[in-house]
Design a protein around this motif. Structure first.
Motif, PDB file in Angstrom:
ATOM      1  N   MET A   1      -7.261   4.748  -9.932  1.00  0.00           N
ATOM      2  CA  MET A   1      -7.428   3.396 -10.626  1.00  0.00           C
ATOM      3  C   MET A   1      -5.913   2.543 -10.832  1.00  0.00           C
ATOM      4  N   LEU A   2      -4.801   3.371 -11.083  1.00  0.00           N
ATOM      5  CA  LEU A   2      -3.557   3.193 -11.238  1.00  0.00           C
ATOM      6  C   LEU A   2      -3.193   2.682  -9.821  1.00  0.00           C
ATOM      7  N   GLY A   3      -3.673   3.528  -8.770  1.00  0.00           N
ATOM      8  CA  GLY A   3      -3.042   3.244  -7.247  1.00  0.00           C
ATOM      9  C   GLY A   3      -3.629   1.660  -7.065  1.00  0.00           C
ATOM     10  N   VAL A   4      -4.926   1.502  -7.406  1.00  0.00           N
ATOM     11  CA  VAL A   4      -5.628   0.128  -7.040  1.00  0.00           C
ATOM     12  C   VAL A   4      -4.924  -0.930  -7.775  1.00  0.00           C
ATOM     13  N   VAL A   5      -4.538  -0.632  -9.169  1.00  0.00           N
ATOM     14  CA  VAL A   5      -3.670  -1.726  -9.796  1.00  0.00           C
ATOM     15  C   VAL A   5      -2.308  -2.065  -9.251  1.00  0.00           C
TER      16      VAL A   5
ATOM     17  N   PHE B   1       0.826  -1.126   0.028  1.00  0.00           N
ATOM     18  CA  PHE B   1       0.123   0.007   0.152  1.00  0.00           C
ATOM     19  C   PHE B   1       0.850   1.234  -0.022  1.00  0.00           C
ATOM     20  N   ILE B   2       2.085   1.224   0.455  1.00  0.00           N
ATOM     21  CA  ILE B   2       2.864   2.351   0.422  1.00  0.00           C
ATOM     22  C   ILE B   2       2.945   3.163  -1.038  1.00  0.00           C
ATOM     23  N   VAL B   3       3.191   2.518  -2.209  1.00  0.00           N
ATOM     24  CA  VAL B   3       3.560   3.014  -3.388  1.00  0.00           C
ATOM     25  C   VAL B   3       1.859   3.710  -3.865  1.00  0.00           C
ATOM     26  N   PRO B   4       1.154   3.024  -3.811  1.00  0.00           N
ATOM     27  CA  PRO B   4      -0.216   3.703  -4.038  1.00  0.00           C
ATOM     28  C   PRO B   4      -0.763   4.889  -3.409  1.00  0.00           C
ATOM     29  N   ILE B   5      -0.491   4.873  -1.971  1.00  0.00           N
ATOM     30  CA  ILE B   5      -0.765   5.870  -1.279  1.00  0.00           C
ATOM     31  C   ILE B   5       0.089   7.187  -1.607  1.00  0.00           C
ATOM     32  N   LEU B   6       1.285   6.874  -1.812  1.00  0.00           N
ATOM     33  CA  LEU B   6       2.184   8.031  -2.022  1.00  0.00           C
ATOM     34  C   LEU B   6       1.819   8.778  -3.381  1.00  0.00           C
ATOM     35  N   LEU B   7       1.577   7.881  -4.337  1.00  0.00           N
ATOM     36  CA  LEU B   7       1.136   8.354  -5.774  1.00  0.00           C
ATOM     37  C   LEU B   7      -0.235   9.120  -5.581  1.00  0.00           C
TER      38      LEU B   7
ATOM     39  N   CYS C   1       6.491  10.733  -9.867  1.00  0.00           N
ATOM     40  CA  CYS C   1       7.226  11.395  -9.053  1.00  0.00           C
ATOM     41  C   CYS C   1       8.018  12.515  -9.748  1.00  0.00           C
ATOM     42  N   LEU C   2       8.949  12.018 -10.819  1.00  0.00           N
ATOM     43  CA  LEU C   2       9.410  12.866 -11.801  1.00  0.00           C
ATOM     44  C   LEU C   2       8.604  14.014 -12.322  1.00  0.00           C
ATOM     45  N   TYR C   3       7.646  13.728 -12.802  1.00  0.00           N
ATOM     46  CA  TYR C   3       6.822  14.520 -13.599  1.00  0.00           C
ATOM     47  C   TYR C   3       6.139  15.584 -12.384  1.00  0.00           C
TER      48      TYR C   3
END
Length: 250
Positions: free
Chosen positions: A59-63, A6-12, A120-122
């Motif tokens: 949706m990307l976070g869910v994926v 869950f770390i990556v989707p939440i940060l995103l 994150c870069l964008y």
């Protein structure tokens, strides 16, 4: 493993929402979405783009959450377990002589971090540009506090490159740097919003004083003064007539 998924989707999602709300509040265009006075402009395609972008990131976070769970818990039966999954970074993956099918599990474990790095870069570049050109607090150069997220992203990239011996330490260090940079960014966002609120209050006060002393109100006030003066003249004439009448009777 569940928390890591869950770390990556939440940060995103958090970084996208912060970037979206900052641009919306200051009416700065973002991702093809046009704003005016803190609201989306109702032109052809603009509400659709806003809906797609905001829901696409969710949706990307869910994926990415599903991919992280699959990679960490080996939920796919045909997926060949790789002992290096979660232990090595991209350099090890690139230099690994095995075929892609053999290191597919390793790719799944690294894929969420890759998407996070790209986003994150964008977003960090967009926020850096906003802080330099559009923020309420004016900075004299590009070296300003709004670039903190960009350097946090660079630390995240560096942490995802190392091999088995250092990956656990460097990846966690990269995420910690990203957390710190996000906190510093939130501090700048708070300062920018406070400055925007102060400026809005100042404009409201100026508008109130302008309405108070506008030409229309000034004309109304002068009319009231004229009426009062005429009333005073009539009263004075009545008093004078009364005095003259008393003198004649005497």
């Amino acid at each position: 493993y569940v928390v890591q998924s869950f770390i990556v989707p939440i940060l995103l999602v958090v970084m996208f929402e912060v970037t979206y709300l900052v641009h919306k509040r200051r009416s700065v265009n973002f991702c093809g979405i046009y704003f005016d006075r803190g609201q989306r402009i109702k032109i052809i395609g603009n509400p659709v783009r806003s809906f797609i972008m905001r829901n696409f990131m969710r949706m990307l976070g869910v994926v990415l959450t599903v991919i992280g769970i699959v990679a960490n818990f080996d939920l796919v039966e045909d997926l060949k377990r790789d002992r290096l999954a979660g232990r090595v970074g991209w350099l090890e993956f690139i230099h690994d002589p095995r075929s892609f099918q053999e290191k597919y599990h390793l790719f799944l474990s690294l894929f969420p971090s890759l998407i996070l790095i790209i986003c994150c870069l964008y977003l960090s570049i967009v926020l850096w540009r906003y802080g330099t050109n559009s923020s309420m607090v004016v900075h004299s150069s590009y070296c300003n506090p709004w670039f903190s997220l960009f350097f946090g992203t660079l630390a995240l990239i560096g942490g995802q490159l190392f091999g088995e011996g250092k990956y656990a330490m460097t990846s966690n260090f990269g995420y910690i740097c990203l957390y710190i940079s996000l906190i510093l960014l939130m501090y700048e966002v708070d300062k920018d919003m406070e400055a925007a609120d102060d400026f809005t209050d100042f404009l409201k006060q100026v508008e109130a004083y302008g309405n108070k002393y506008s030409v229309r109100n000034a004309a109304g006030m002068s009319g009231d003064v004229t009426v009062d003066e005429n009333h005073d003249d009539i009263e004075m004439d009545k008093r004078n007539d009364g005095v003259i009448s008393e003198q004649i009777l005497r």
